[in-house]
Enzyme design. Structure first.
Site, PDB file in Angstrom:
ATOM      1  N   CYS A 169       0.389  -1.203  -0.116  1.00 34.73           N
ATOM      2  CA  CYS A 169       0.206  -0.147  -0.040  1.00 34.73           C
ATOM      3  C   CYS A 169       0.675   1.407  -0.091  1.00 34.73           C
ATOM      4  O   CYS A 169       0.215   2.187  -0.097  1.00 34.73           O
ATOM      5  CB  CYS A 169      -0.622   0.264   1.038  1.00 34.73           C
ATOM      6  SG  CYS A 169      -1.995  -1.330   1.250  1.00 34.73           S
ATOM      7  N   HIS A 300      -2.326   8.746   5.746  1.00 37.89           N
ATOM      8  CA  HIS A 300      -2.919   7.510   5.750  1.00 37.89           C
ATOM      9  C   HIS A 300      -3.941   7.183   5.608  1.00 37.89           C
ATOM     10  O   HIS A 300      -4.678   6.232   5.159  1.00 37.89           O
ATOM     11  CB  HIS A 300      -2.046   6.516   5.739  1.00 37.89           C
ATOM     12  CG  HIS A 300      -2.112   4.920   5.671  1.00 37.89           C
ATOM     13  ND1 HIS A 300      -1.731   4.525   4.314  1.00 37.89           N
ATOM     14  CD2 HIS A 300      -2.209   3.566   6.000  1.00 37.89           C
ATOM     15  CE1 HIS A 300      -2.140   3.291   3.977  1.00 37.89           C
ATOM     16  NE2 HIS A 300      -1.832   2.265   5.430  1.00 37.89           N
ATOM     17  N   GLU A 311      -0.384   5.582  13.272  1.00 37.16           N
ATOM     18  CA  GLU A 311      -0.939   7.268  12.443  1.00 37.16           C
ATOM     19  C   GLU A 311      -0.385   8.062  13.332  1.00 37.16           C
ATOM     20  O   GLU A 311       0.078   9.363  13.230  1.00 37.16           O
ATOM     21  CB  GLU A 311      -1.463   6.778  11.639  1.00 37.16           C
ATOM     22  CG  GLU A 311      -1.172   8.212  10.298  1.00 37.16           C
ATOM     23  CD  GLU A 311      -1.517   8.605   9.221  1.00 37.16           C
ATOM     24  OE1 GLU A 311      -1.394   9.040   7.661  1.00 37.16           O
ATOM     25  OE2 GLU A 311      -2.761   8.015   8.860  1.00 37.16           O
ATOM     26  N   LYS A 332      -8.852   8.380   1.675  1.00 37.79           N
ATOM     27  CA  LYS A 332      -9.441   7.237   1.564  1.00 37.79           C
ATOM     28  C   LYS A 332     -11.481   7.001   1.902  1.00 37.79           C
ATOM     29  O   LYS A 332     -12.201   6.448   1.582  1.00 37.79           O
ATOM     30  CB  LYS A 332      -8.805   5.882   2.508  1.00 37.79           C
ATOM     31  CG  LYS A 332      -7.371   5.593   2.033  1.00 37.79           C
ATOM     32  CD  LYS A 332      -6.287   5.001   2.442  1.00 37.79           C
ATOM     33  CE  LYS A 332      -5.806   4.519   2.219  1.00 37.79           C
ATOM     34  NZ  LYS A 332      -4.524   5.707   2.446  1.00 37.79           N
ATOM     35  N   HIS A 337     -10.055   2.560  -0.107  1.00 40.94           N
ATOM     36  CA  HIS A 337      -8.093   2.394  -0.495  1.00 40.94           C
ATOM     37  C   HIS A 337      -7.568   2.025  -1.621  1.00 40.94           C
ATOM     38  O   HIS A 337      -8.549   0.592  -1.972  1.00 40.94           O
ATOM     39  CB  HIS A 337      -7.455   1.128   1.066  1.00 40.94           C
ATOM     40  CG  HIS A 337      -6.425   1.065   1.226  1.00 40.94           C
ATOM     41  ND1 HIS A 337      -5.009   1.565   0.137  1.00 40.94           N
ATOM     42  CD2 HIS A 337      -5.567   0.577   2.237  1.00 40.94           C
ATOM     43  CE1 HIS A 337      -4.230   1.472   0.372  1.00 40.94           C
ATOM     44  NE2 HIS A 337      -4.388   0.743   1.955  1.00 40.94           N
ATOM     45  N   PHE A 396       1.316  -3.114   4.382  1.00 45.57           N
ATOM     46  CA  PHE A 396       1.347  -4.327   4.904  1.00 45.57           C
ATOM     47  C   PHE A 396       3.092  -4.549   5.171  1.00 45.57           C
ATOM     48  O   PHE A 396       3.599  -4.249   4.164  1.00 45.57           O
ATOM     49  CB  PHE A 396       0.991  -5.307   4.474  1.00 45.57           C
ATOM     50  CG  PHE A 396      -0.477  -5.973   4.489  1.00 45.57           C
ATOM     51  CD1 PHE A 396      -1.399  -5.443   5.313  1.00 45.57           C
ATOM     52  CD2 PHE A 396      -1.005  -7.444   3.533  1.00 45.57           C
ATOM     53  CE1 PHE A 396      -2.263  -5.660   5.334  1.00 45.57           C
ATOM     54  CE2 PHE A 396      -2.216  -7.687   3.763  1.00 45.57           C
ATOM     55  CZ  PHE A 396      -2.944  -6.815   4.968  1.00 45.57           C
TER      56      PHE A 396
END
Length: 784
Positions: A169, A300, A311, A332, A337, A396
């Protein structure tokens, strides 16, 4: 200090074009206006049957017309990710023709980020195969990330660097950062950077199995958030050197970027946000900015419980008290996403926010959470007065990326970094021939082909995980990840970097792979094909992302420095090396494990065989595949000296070029890309062709590749010009280790140079699609 094409890193990198296709519409204007107004594009998905899934919603791209470009594909199948990418790329480059014409197409490159690459093509290939049909081999050729990157370059007719990034991502943001490096270091003048990912039942099944999907449109940072919403799409920025465009057409400036590894968990972020905080801090530091300069953070903001809280802590840690005054919002919340495209789409929004001095809101925000206590701009846009904005993307495997942008009207310039010499301080070589460069050299000296499959086409290796991994630790790992950890650990031991030491903690890891985690991807996809959502194995899904080996290496060896995963076909290992070199040379890391790994299974063999590439007669000298895991530790020369480590060799320059035709036909048969990459590597090393003593060749028994390199060598080193360099062709004996090829050659070159009083090696690597990379190394004794 070695000469370079352009050591003036103070040269600003401009955003001169943007393009996007998202659930909000087919243009970047649609993306910006929807984000600015908080118009949520997350709704019922029509293109997939989500009956058995935990959500029915996503930000789907509707009414996407067919791309106006040819790319390698069967006549009856169009891969949606190719279509999305080509549409967004066309919009981004529209209007930049004058710049491209001025610099020439050979100075224009592509850096492409994606999480799932050609997953739809792979799913179709596997479904046809398991149904007893004979799948079109072009489906297999469409699977790797580099296939999309080269399709874009071929459509545009560009011949500069063509590279793929696969940090899940964080891929889109990572692509923008690497593209900036290519321009600042003089490897290109114009680079298209961004990414794409598309919906599939396999993708939904994976996040469903992790219980990460929200049943309603995502509510990032909110107390009532229930998970993330998926989106699909593509976004790109055209970046250009200020030296070639001036200031009249600038949308914004790229200040700098930061990368870091959490080294914590395969899917969850480090709870205290310290890994992400390092990425934000490095983005500001490389930009020459301080926290008080930041006027907006495009977060994010996935909408998951752990990510949003981590975050928030990362932003607080990086910005200090100033965090309380900085607006933060999540794109997002309107487009979902976009995975590998998220960083690029959010960069487009960040650039537009600076242009219009408007902070877009976090749509669907539903109330404060004690763990998320910043100003998230709920529901409505807000005016701002600032020249600086930061865009965050975390992934990830603990891969973190942040990019700082500066408003077009600002006269701020990034600082000139102190440049460092870069050396090889350790290595590990694992393959079917055994362990170590000595074992590989012995096999080459014997001249007996290592591949020992039934047709002499495939060679596999055995990797002993002890004492690096316990049985429990490797229970959920695939063969690729185990090999990566073992190779990295051995290389660090060889370099004298003890796992857990302060030096090791600052070390980064960059992984190169061509085929990626084929074993895990096939296993997970087959479960979904057979049983739908119920067949999705949550233990396998995290292993399907390309950057999982890098994340596991960081986690098990406690590495927290810059991390990335690159996939440039058979040139992947070389790409990992040159990226690591650039990060160390410019002071963003003191040491990096540059690791390349690919393992061969029956599906890889079938794909290559059906494409007509493999040998069918033992010992006939044609193309054969081989497993390999090769790790090379790069380090600043000053750092190695401070640790009293003897360098094996010095890396002094590199080059990147491509020769890609529309339609995906291998096209560098005359070696023009290899010649240009080699000349650029030689020039940036500050030497002449006549100084090269050794060439480590891509020759592997595949004539369409070997012929082009031979032609390039003949032009670089004409026989009438005196003694030619020694030519090393170890892959004609050892087999082709696909993505690990370039790293294997570099390791063997460094081992050869280590005990020589003098020597200069040119190491070549070529993807099958026409992308060439070259690295120059020399004996460290030359510098004494």
């Amino acid at each position: 200090m070695n000469a370079t094409v352009n050591d003036g890193a103070v040269t600003r990198v401009a955003v001169v074009g943007v393009g996007a296709v998202t659930g909000l519409g087919p243009t970047a204007d649609d993306l910006w206006s929807g984000a600015r107004d908080g118009r949520v594009a997350i709704g019922p998905v029509q293109g997939l049957d989500l009956t058995d899934f935990s959500t029915k919603v996503g930000a789907e791209v509707r009414d996407l017309p067919e791309a106006g470009h040819r790319y390698l594909r069967p006549g009856d199948f169009r891969d949606r990710v190719f279509e999305l990418a080509l549409h967004a790329a066309d919009e981004a480059v529209a209007g930049t023709g004058a710049v491209v014409e001025a610099v020439g197409t050979e100075r224009c490159g592509v850096v492409y980020g994606t999480c799932n690459a050609g997953l739809l093509s792979g799913r179709e290939w596997l479904a046809r195969l398991d149904a007893g049909r004979d799948p079109d081999p072009r489906l297999a050729a469409m699977m790797p990330p580099q296939a999309q990157a080269e399709a874009i370059a071929g459509a545009l007719g560009w011949g500069g660097p063509v590279l793929s990034v696969n940090t899940a991502c964080a891929s889109g943001a990572n692509a923008i950062g690497w593209a900036t490096d290519l321009i600042r270091s003089g490897r290109a003048d114009v680079v298209l950077a961004g990414g794409a990912d598309a919906f599939s039942d396999v993708l939904y099944a994976g996040f469903h199995s992790l219980e990460a999907l929200s049943p309603v449109p995502a509510r990032p940072y909110s107390a009532e958030r229930q998970g993330l919403s998926l989106g699909e799409g593509a976004a790109f920025l055209v970046l250009a050197s200020e030296a070639v465009i001036g200031v009249q057409d600038v949308r914004a400036w790229v200040g700098g970027y930061g990368l870091s590894a959490d080294g914590y968990h395969p899917t969850a972020p480090r709870p205290d946000g310290s890994g992400a905080s390092r990425a934000i801090a490095q983005a500001l530091r490389t930009s020459g900015l301080v926290p008080e300069d930041v006027g907006y953070v495009n977060g994010h903001g996935t909408g998951t419980e752990k990510n949003d809280a981590a975050e928030t802590r990362a932003i607080r840690s990086a910005l200090g008290e100033h965090a309380d005054t900085v607006p933060v919002s999540s794109t997002k919340s309107v487009i979902g996403h976009l995975l590998g495209a998220a960083g690029a789409a959010e960069a487009v929004v960040t650039v537009r926010a600076l242009e219009e001095q408007v902070v877009p809101p976090t749509a669907s925000y539903s109330g404060a959470d004690p763990d998320c206590d910043l100003d998230y701009v709920p529901l409505d846009p807000r005016p701002m007065r600032s020249d600086v904005a930061v865009s965050n993307n975390f992934a990830f495997g603990g891969s973190n990326a942040s990019v700082a942008f500066v408003r077009a009207g600002s006269d701020h310039r990034p600082p000139r970094p102190q440049l460092h010499d870069v050396v090889v301080s350790g290595m590990a070589v694992l393959g079917p021939f055994g362990e170590g460069a000595e074992a590989a050299e012995a096999a080459v000296a014997e001249g007996a082909s290592v591949p020992e499959g039934p047709d002499g086409r495939v060679a596999t290796m055995e990797v002993d995980p002890e004492p690096y991994l316990t049985r429990k630790a490797r229970r959920r790992m695939d063969r690729m990840t185990v090999a990566a950890i073992v190779a990295a650990a051995k290389a660090m031991n060889d370099a004298g970097l003890e796992a857990g030491s302060e030096d090791a903690k600052q070390t980064g890891v960059i992984v190169g792979t061509s085929a990626g985690p084929v074993e895990s991807m096939a296993r997970f996809t087959r479960g979904v094909l057979c049983d739908g959502a119920a067949g999705a194995d949550p233990a396998v899904f995290p292993n399907t992302v390309y950057n999982q080996p890098a994340g596991q290496v960081a986690q098990h060896l406690h590495l927290h420095g810059p991390t990335s995963t690159v996939s440039v076909g058979h040139a992947s290992g070389a790409a990992a090396l040159l990226y690591g070199y650039e990060l160390i040379r410019t002071g963003r890391a003191s040491s990096i494990v540059c690791l390349a790994v690919d393992v061969i299974d029956e599906l890889v063999v079938k794909a290559y065989d059906d494409l007509g590439l493999l040998s069918h007669r033992s010992g006939d000298g044609r193309f054969a595949l081989a497993d390999a895991a090769v790790a090379v530790v790069l380090e600043s020369a000053s750092g190695a000296a401070a640790r009293r480590r003897r360098a094996l060799a010095e890396v002094t320059g590199y080059g990147c070029a491509s020769r890609v035709r529309p339609g995906g036909v291998p096209s560098d048969v005359r070696g023009s890309a290899t010649e240009r990459a080699s000349r650029q590597a030689i020039e940036t090393a500050g030497i002449e062709p006549g100084d090269v003593t050794d060439i480590w060749s891509v020759a592997c028994g595949l004539e369409m590749v070997d012929r082009g390199e031979r032609a390039a060598i003949d032009r670089l080193f004409p026989s009438s010009g005196g003694a030619r360099p020694r030519l090393h062709q170890p892959k004609t004996v050892l087999g082709e280790p696909t993505g690990a090829a370039g790293t294997l050659l570099a390791a063997l070159a460094a081992h050869d140079l280590a005990d020589r009083a003098a020597g200069v090696a040119l190491v070549n690597a070529v993807s099958l699609g026409g992308t060439a990379l070259s690295v120059v190394m020399r004996s460290d004794h030359d510098t004494e």
